[in-house]
Design an enzyme around this catalytic site. Sequence first.
Site, PDB file in Angstrom:
ATOM      1  N   THR A  42       0.834  -1.208   0.000  1.00 37.33           N
ATOM      2  CA  THR A  42       0.000   0.000   0.000  1.00 37.33           C
ATOM      3  C   THR A  42       0.864   1.252   0.000  1.00 37.33           C
ATOM      4  O   THR A  42       0.504   2.270  -0.584  1.00 37.33           O
ATOM      5  CB  THR A  42      -0.934  -0.027   1.236  1.00 37.33           C
ATOM      6  OG1 THR A  42      -1.873  -1.092   1.054  1.00 37.33           O
ATOM      7  CG2 THR A  42      -1.692   1.272   1.411  1.00 37.33           C
ATOM      8  N   SER A  80       1.951  -7.315  -0.564  1.00 31.17           N
ATOM      9  CA  SER A  80       2.723  -8.285   0.221  1.00 31.17           C
ATOM     10  C   SER A  80       1.988  -9.608   0.391  1.00 31.17           C
ATOM     11  O   SER A  80       2.584 -10.608   0.787  1.00 31.17           O
ATOM     12  CB  SER A  80       3.140  -7.708   1.567  1.00 31.17           C
ATOM     13  OG  SER A  80       2.041  -7.584   2.419  1.00 31.17           O
ATOM     14  N   THR A 114       1.736  -4.308   4.353  1.00 29.44           N
ATOM     15  CA  THR A 114       1.556  -4.656   5.774  1.00 29.44           C
ATOM     16  C   THR A 114       0.947  -6.047   5.974  1.00 29.44           C
ATOM     17  O   THR A 114       0.971  -6.573   7.082  1.00 29.44           O
ATOM     18  CB  THR A 114       0.673  -3.613   6.494  1.00 29.44           C
ATOM     19  OG1 THR A 114      -0.628  -3.622   5.897  1.00 29.44           O
ATOM     20  CG2 THR A 114       1.284  -2.229   6.419  1.00 29.44           C
ATOM     21  N   ASP A 115       0.401  -6.636   4.903  1.00 29.58           N
ATOM     22  CA  ASP A 115      -0.293  -7.922   5.087  1.00 29.58           C
ATOM     23  C   ASP A 115       0.630  -9.025   5.594  1.00 29.58           C
ATOM     24  O   ASP A 115       0.250  -9.817   6.453  1.00 29.58           O
ATOM     25  CB  ASP A 115      -0.945  -8.374   3.769  1.00 29.58           C
ATOM     26  CG  ASP A 115      -2.194  -7.560   3.445  1.00 29.58           C
ATOM     27  OD1 ASP A 115      -2.731  -6.912   4.362  1.00 29.58           O
ATOM     28  OD2 ASP A 115      -2.626  -7.571   2.281  1.00 29.58           O
TER      29      ASP A 115
HETATM   30  N1  ASP Z   1      -2.352  -4.936   0.375  1.00 31.06           N
HETATM   31  C1  ASP Z   1      -1.340  -4.306   1.079  1.00 31.06           C
HETATM   32  C2  ASP Z   1      -0.098  -5.175   1.137  1.00 31.06           C
HETATM   33  O1  ASP Z   1       0.667  -5.144   0.216  1.00 31.06           O
HETATM   34  C3  ASP Z   1      -1.744  -3.887   2.442  1.00 31.06           C
HETATM   35  C4  ASP Z   1      -0.790  -2.875   2.965  1.00 31.06           C
HETATM   36  O2  ASP Z   1       0.300  -2.692   2.495  1.00 31.06           O
HETATM   37  O3  ASP Z   1      -1.187  -2.189   3.940  1.00 31.06           O
HETATM   38  O4  ASP Z   1       0.158  -5.870   2.091  1.00 31.06           O
END
Ligand code: ASP
Length: 348
Positions: A42, A80, A114-115
């Site tokens: 993100t 991620s 963050t995932d």
């Molecule tokens: N979908 C995102 C990721 O790449 C979520 C994030 O980064 O907050 O994990």
Amino acid sequence: MNPLRHSATALALLLALAGVARPVCAQATTQGDVLVLTTGGTIASRATGPMTDGASLVRGIPALATVASVRVDEVFRVPSSQMTPPDWLRLVKRINAELASAPRLRGVVVTHGTDTMEETAFFLNLTVRDARPVVVVGSMRGGDEVSADGPANILNGVRVAVSESAKGQGVLVVLNEDISAARDVWKTDNRRVDTFRSPERGFLGAADPDSVVFFRRTVQPHTTTSEFDVTRLETLPAVEILTDYAGFDSTVMRAAIERRPRGIVFTSFAGGRLSGGGQAAVRMAGAAGIPVVVASRVPGGRIVGAPHSGLPRILARDLPPHKARVLLMLALTRTTDRAGLQQIFDRY
Ligand code: ASP
């Protein structure tokens, strides 16, 4: 043009042509060199259009130039949720190579979704071979959302990476001005920016506006004291995660065993307690010679002693299932012996 400037420009041009990571923020008064490796997430995303490339991501934060001389390179550009164990290996090898070849480098910042940040950060914590800070940052809001948190998190990540006090603290996760230990941090909220917390042990420190401060240290081995060496590995041992539930059907375990994983993490109820079907499943895996690590679905406290002490299982203590999987993958590169694996889970 003065000859020195001229040769510097020529060198920069050569490096750019060779595809070598280039400085995007440099100023004489900075606190040192920092490498930013970008991987997507993100923090690199916008509501419309493709993800931002690594260099643009960092170029959008002019304040960085007052902190560090930043070199940036893009390793991946993925959400991620798409990161894989081979990607972890590629990332750590790159980090170790950069740190080994650049004694002047103060630290490394990895931008990441963050995932699966918890998995990647914990893996790096156990496999980076250097005491210099490696800081993982991400964001909960995309670059074009109101109050996007990415730029501040990158800036704070770089501030932590140049901080003398961050040395030897293991791999760190920095979001929302909080510094967390890769081992202890959990993503706790689906949406909010204060999602990364260490419910059981608290933050390691803070990236306050005026200084970077630490409150405690991680006592478990990490980085320079970790025994795991992945230098020559191309893949990691396959480890599945299965989850117990009320009325667990142990034929699920049979299906998992047929895939011949090297290990299984079994998510239990509080305290490591298992349903009848869950206990049968652990016995089944034990009979098939597959080590099973029991990790609790409950965030607080460690799994200790009983129950089910007669079962052929290893206790994950306070590691959640997804981090127990990371440790089991690495532990299986050292031993397959159940007692030996338990010792590793007790130590890390
Ligand atoms: N979908 C995102 C990721 O790449 C979520 C994030 O980064 O907050 O994990």
